[in-house]
Design a protein around this motif. Structure first.
Motif, PDB file in Angstrom:
ATOM      1  N   ARG A  97       0.845  -0.842   0.192  1.00 11.68           N
ATOM      2  CA  ARG A  97      -0.041  -0.318   0.015  1.00 11.68           C
ATOM      3  C   ARG A  97       0.846   1.491   0.027  1.00 11.68           C
ATOM      4  O   ARG A  97       1.267   1.616   0.655  1.00 11.68           O
ATOM      5  CB  ARG A  97      -1.019   0.064   1.617  1.00 11.68           C
ATOM      6  N   PHE A 121      -4.259  -8.302   2.216  1.00  7.43           N
ATOM      7  CA  PHE A 121      -5.155  -7.075   1.906  1.00  7.43           C
ATOM      8  C   PHE A 121      -5.932  -6.760   2.471  1.00  7.43           C
ATOM      9  O   PHE A 121      -5.645  -5.931   2.948  1.00  7.43           O
ATOM     10  CB  PHE A 121      -6.061  -7.629   0.955  1.00  7.43           C
ATOM     11  N   GLN A 122      -6.671  -7.677   4.138  1.00 10.96           N
ATOM     12  CA  GLN A 122      -7.326  -7.500   4.907  1.00 10.96           C
ATOM     13  C   GLN A 122      -5.679  -5.742   5.611  1.00 10.96           C
ATOM     14  O   GLN A 122      -6.359  -5.463   6.453  1.00 10.96           O
ATOM     15  CB  GLN A 122      -8.174  -7.964   5.522  1.00 10.96           C
ATOM     16  N   ASP A 177      -1.816   2.437   9.803  1.00  8.54           N
ATOM     17  CA  ASP A 177      -2.213   3.900   9.920  1.00  8.54           C
ATOM     18  C   ASP A 177      -1.296   3.987   9.218  1.00  8.54           C
ATOM     19  O   ASP A 177      -0.132   4.621   9.632  1.00  8.54           O
ATOM     20  CB  ASP A 177      -2.809   4.737  11.269  1.00  8.54           C
ATOM     21  N   GLN A 215      -4.298  -2.548   4.632  1.00  9.66           N
ATOM     22  CA  GLN A 215      -5.855  -1.323   4.884  1.00  9.66           C
ATOM     23  C   GLN A 215      -5.955  -1.388   6.083  1.00  9.66           C
ATOM     24  O   GLN A 215      -6.136   0.101   6.723  1.00  9.66           O
ATOM     25  CB  GLN A 215      -7.053  -1.602   4.088  1.00  9.66           C
ATOM     26  N   GLU A 265      -7.738  -2.392  -6.598  1.00 11.81           N
ATOM     27  CA  GLU A 265      -7.297  -0.405  -6.067  1.00 11.81           C
ATOM     28  C   GLU A 265      -5.899  -0.088  -6.357  1.00 11.81           C
ATOM     29  O   GLU A 265      -5.645   0.597  -6.865  1.00 11.81           O
ATOM     30  CB  GLU A 265      -8.458  -0.297  -4.805  1.00 11.81           C
ATOM     31  N   GLU A 266      -4.959  -0.734  -5.860  1.00 14.23           N
ATOM     32  CA  GLU A 266      -3.412  -0.800  -5.309  1.00 14.23           C
ATOM     33  C   GLU A 266      -3.238  -0.258  -7.692  1.00 14.23           C
ATOM     34  O   GLU A 266      -1.865   0.703  -7.509  1.00 14.23           O
ATOM     35  CB  GLU A 266      -2.750  -1.154  -5.032  1.00 14.23           C
ATOM     36  N   SER A 307      -3.478  -5.521  -4.904  1.00 20.54           N
ATOM     37  CA  SER A 307      -4.701  -5.199  -4.823  1.00 20.54           C
ATOM     38  C   SER A 307      -5.216  -4.025  -6.078  1.00 20.54           C
ATOM     39  O   SER A 307      -4.695  -3.594  -6.769  1.00 20.54           O
ATOM     40  CB  SER A 307      -6.025  -4.328  -3.703  1.00 20.54           C
TER      41      SER A 307
END
Length: 746
Positions: free
Chosen positions: A260, A304-305, A311, A308, A456-457, A454
């Motif tokens: 991420r 993946f989970q 922080d 996210q 989204e990435e 992912s």
């Protein structure tokens, strides 16, 4: 015949070396030997017959070094070898082989030169030859630019013929029979009495003789595979779910990772708190990487989970962050200071436009994501002095060099294992995802790391096709086009891409005006100017590169000019056309679509033409107005590629290009807010749906010109043909993409 083909036939040298009971023959061009990578670790009794054919006790292996990203590259390369080698492709092994300079691409670099495909001047021929030489000297192994077939056509057929004749010579030495009593068939030399000597049984004997270099390629009238409908070699595996793509690679003891990174392209990470993520089930590590974090877990979903749950404190993007501001920067680039090229400047456009009525319009095209169905994925195993990488890529040697640069490990110890790709459209001309995975592997030496992004990435960190604007001015006289001035402003794809592979950047970027400056029309006053927009969001090649958007800019204005002149769009293009193959393509699509016939109320027909990658393509799109919106009813497409090597895949590639072009023209754009792409998955970036797909009729012309590739040229005419059809049906002229911002589609 292309310069590459001529050089291949005249300069095909074969060097032999007996190694551990085997024999090796290398294909060398320009009378300079390049190492045959198949010789490394060659087993006793095995023969590497050219860098494209290896024979050992288990059978025949064909090397197909151009990447397969769904376009059938492995299959057509294998068929080209098989046409001369006489093997049953169901009985051989097909592999892309290792990265090597010997697999350089001698055609693709010519696309970056300001040489019109229609030009056969001495300067043009010399330039193409120089591009081929540069490709070899640089070891430019990459797949792109619809170059696989034109680049490999002579090389692979010749490699197959040399291997065939050498194996026959081995059989002659073994049996005492003369050449005219021997033939080859299905992987064996056949004796007069019908006895068969399998190729794999002749490898050791071949090591004892000189290679046969004087070969004659078969006449097309004798072809068994090429020019006839073929079953692609990947059809069975893909139909049964057994095809191994890059994302399918597994290895004992591997861990699963994802990353991420700052969603604002190019932004840094100021810090992160992994407390929650580290407590989640299956999480093994949370690691820092460039621009973000990586999570290592016991499966991809848990990674993946967990990622996210980290922080992150993101820094701002260093690039112009909002789409409105980006278009303002493009608009500001129409100046003399930013002029990048003016390859087309016929007549005196300035004088022609200085008086009388002038049509002035502006067009825009958006950023577009690549969005391949298979997201970015890679498996990396890094040890102290060696790295192994399994992934789907179009740039194995550039990747090898970048990994070596990152790790400090010698490039010869960076091993790239190329796998089948589930789509690319240019995305796998980048290796950013591999670099992030290598960073993870550096922190876990000896452990195989499988990294998957992912969706989204993948969307958020794509290097999109650049946005662009065109300002056009034109003049008509006596029912004809008299002056045509097109200025295009866009960021430079080549500048952006070359910097990422640490290559020098110099000269104008042909991609900014590709598919516009080089069109075969003789308008009296005709000018195309390219303006380079200062770099903003990093951009990359997208299926058909500059022509993908420039055809919309050029052909939309061409249609407007035809209507302003009161001229038929097809007849006026035919009148202006100076290139006989392009003329025949236009005539063919007119005949196919019954151009000029009355379609009836609520219907419209639009025409567009584009010559890209040396391939003239004309498309006619028919639309119908319905209560639910506009519906595309039929598409007719004609293309000239010199010779169609596989009619089935030819139709598939052109049809796929039409669908790709139409879907993006209708629905797709990538917009930015604070440097972050706002479309991060398919629900916000919708292609052409099955129920919207029109009937597509394809015609391939074979007028004996240069052999060309067809993976990309079907894309560019789609958007302008559809926009022109909408105008014909509704009277609404749309000058911005996507079209769904202006009309509804059923």
């Amino acid at each position: 015949m292309s310069r590459l083909g001529t050089i291949t036939r005249r300069s095909f040298l074969v060097g032999s070396a007996a190694i551990a009971g085997g024999v090796a023959f290398g294909t060398y061009l320009y009378k300079r030997e390049l190492d045959n990578p198949l010789l490394d670790g060659l087993a006793p009794g095995a023969a590497a017959i050219t860098p494209y054919v290896k024979v050992d006790a288990s059978g025949v292996t064909l090397i197909t070094p151009r990447a397969d990203v769904g376009q059938g590259a492995y299959s057509i390369q294998a068929h080209m070898i098989a046409e001369e080698l006489d093997v049953d492709l169901a009985e051989v092994t097909i592999t892309p082989g290792p990265p090597s300079p010997v697999y350089y691409n001698g055609v693709v670099s010519a696309e970056g030169m300001p040489i019109a495909a229609t030009s056969e001047t001495f300067l043009a021929r010399t330039g193409r030859g120089a591009a081929d030489v540069a490709g070899k000297l640089l070891g430019l192994q990459l797949t792109g630019g619809s170059s696989t077939v034109p680049d490999m056509y002579d090389r692979l057929r010749t490699a197959g013929a040399v291997a065939r004749e050498t194996l026959i010579a081995a059989a002659m030495a073994q049996t005492g029979l003369p050449r005219d009593q021997l033939k080859t068939e299905a992987g064996a030399v056949v004796l007069p009495d019908g006895a068969r000597l399998a190729y794999q049984d002749l490898a050791a004997a071949a090591a004892e003789i000189d290679p046969v270099t004087d070969v004659t390629l078969r006449d097309p009238s004798d072809w068994k595979h090429l020019g006839k409908p073929q079953m692609r070699t990947d059809v069975l595996a893909k139909s049964t779910g057994t095809q191994t793509y890059g994302i399918d690679m597994v290895m004992e003891g591997m861990v699963y990772a994802t990353t991420r990174t700052n969603p604002a392209q190019g932004g840094a990470i100021k810090g992160f708190d992994a407390g929650r993520a580290e407590k989640m089930r299956g999480v093994k590590e949370v690691l820092p990487i460039t621009g973000g974090v990586a999570v290592v877990a016991d499966n991809t979903w848990r990674a993946f989970q967990a990622v996210q749950a980290v922080d992150c404190d993101w820094g701002p993007s260093p690039y112009t962050g909002n789409t409105a501001d980006q278009f303002e920067a493009v608009a500001a680039a129409f100046t003399e200071d930013t002029q990048d090229s003016q390859f087309r400047d016929d007549g005196d456009v300035t004088a022609a436009l200085s008086e009388g009525e002038v049509l002035s319009v502006e067009y825009r095209i958006p950023y577009l994501a690549h969005a391949p169905l298979e997201p970015m994925s890679v498996l990396v195993k890094l040890e102290k002095t060696r790295v192994d990488i399994w992934t789907a890529t179009q740039i194995p040697r550039f990747m090898q060099a970048n990994v070596a640069r990152l790790t400090g490990i010698d490039a010869e110890n960076v091993h790239i294992h190329v796998l089948m790709a589930g789509g690319s459209f240019g995305r796998r001309l980048e290796d950013d995802y591999v670099m992030r995975a290598v960073e993870v592997a550096q922190q876990m030496p000896g452990t195989p790391v499988k990294m998957v992004w992912s969706r989204e990435e993948d969307f958020t960190h794509d290097f999109p096709r650049p946005l662009a604007m065109a300002r056009a001015q034109g003049k008509v006289a006596d029912g004809q086009l008299a002056a045509f001035d097109l200025a295009i402003a866009a960021p430079s794809v080549m500048e952006s891409q070359l910097k990422r592979v640490h290559q020098p950047v110099f000269g104008p970027d042909v991609a900014i005006v590709a598919g516009a400056w080089d069109q075969p029309f003789a308008i009296p006053d005709y000018r195309v100017t390219g303006h380079r927009v200062p770099a903003m969001v990093p951009v990359s090649s997208w299926r058909s590169v500059g022509a993908s958007g420039n055809a919309f800019l050029h052909e939309s204005f061409m249609d407007e000019m035809c209507h302003a002149a009161g001229a038929d769009p097809l007849e006026e293009r035919l009148r202006l056309c100076t290139h006989d193959p392009s003329r025949k393509v236009l005539e063919a699509v007119g005949e196919m679509s019954d151009w000029g016939a009355d379609l009836g109320p609520g219907r419209g027909r639009g025409l567009a033409f584009c010559l890209s990658f040396g391939v003239p393509v004309a498309e006619v799109v028919e639309v119908i107005q319905t209560d639910a919106g506009l519906r595309i009813d039929k598409v007719f497409v004609a293309a000239e590629v010199g010779r169609v090597l596989d009619p089935v895949n030819f139709e598939a590639q052109l049809s796929g290009g039409v669908i790709w072009g139409l879907g993006h023209a209708m629905n797709c754009e990538l917009t930015y807010k604070d440097g972050v792409p706002q479309q991060d998955n398919y629900h916000l970036y919708s292609g052409l749906r099955l129920y919207q797909t029109p009937k597509i009729e394809v015609r391939g012309l074979e007028n004996g010109g240069k052999l060309r590739g067809v993976g990309e040229p079907g894309v560019p005419p789609g958007a302008p043909a559809l926009a022109n059809a909408i105008f014909a049906a509704t009277g609404q002229r749309i000058r911005d993409l996507p079209l769904s911002n202006s009309v509804d589609f059923a």
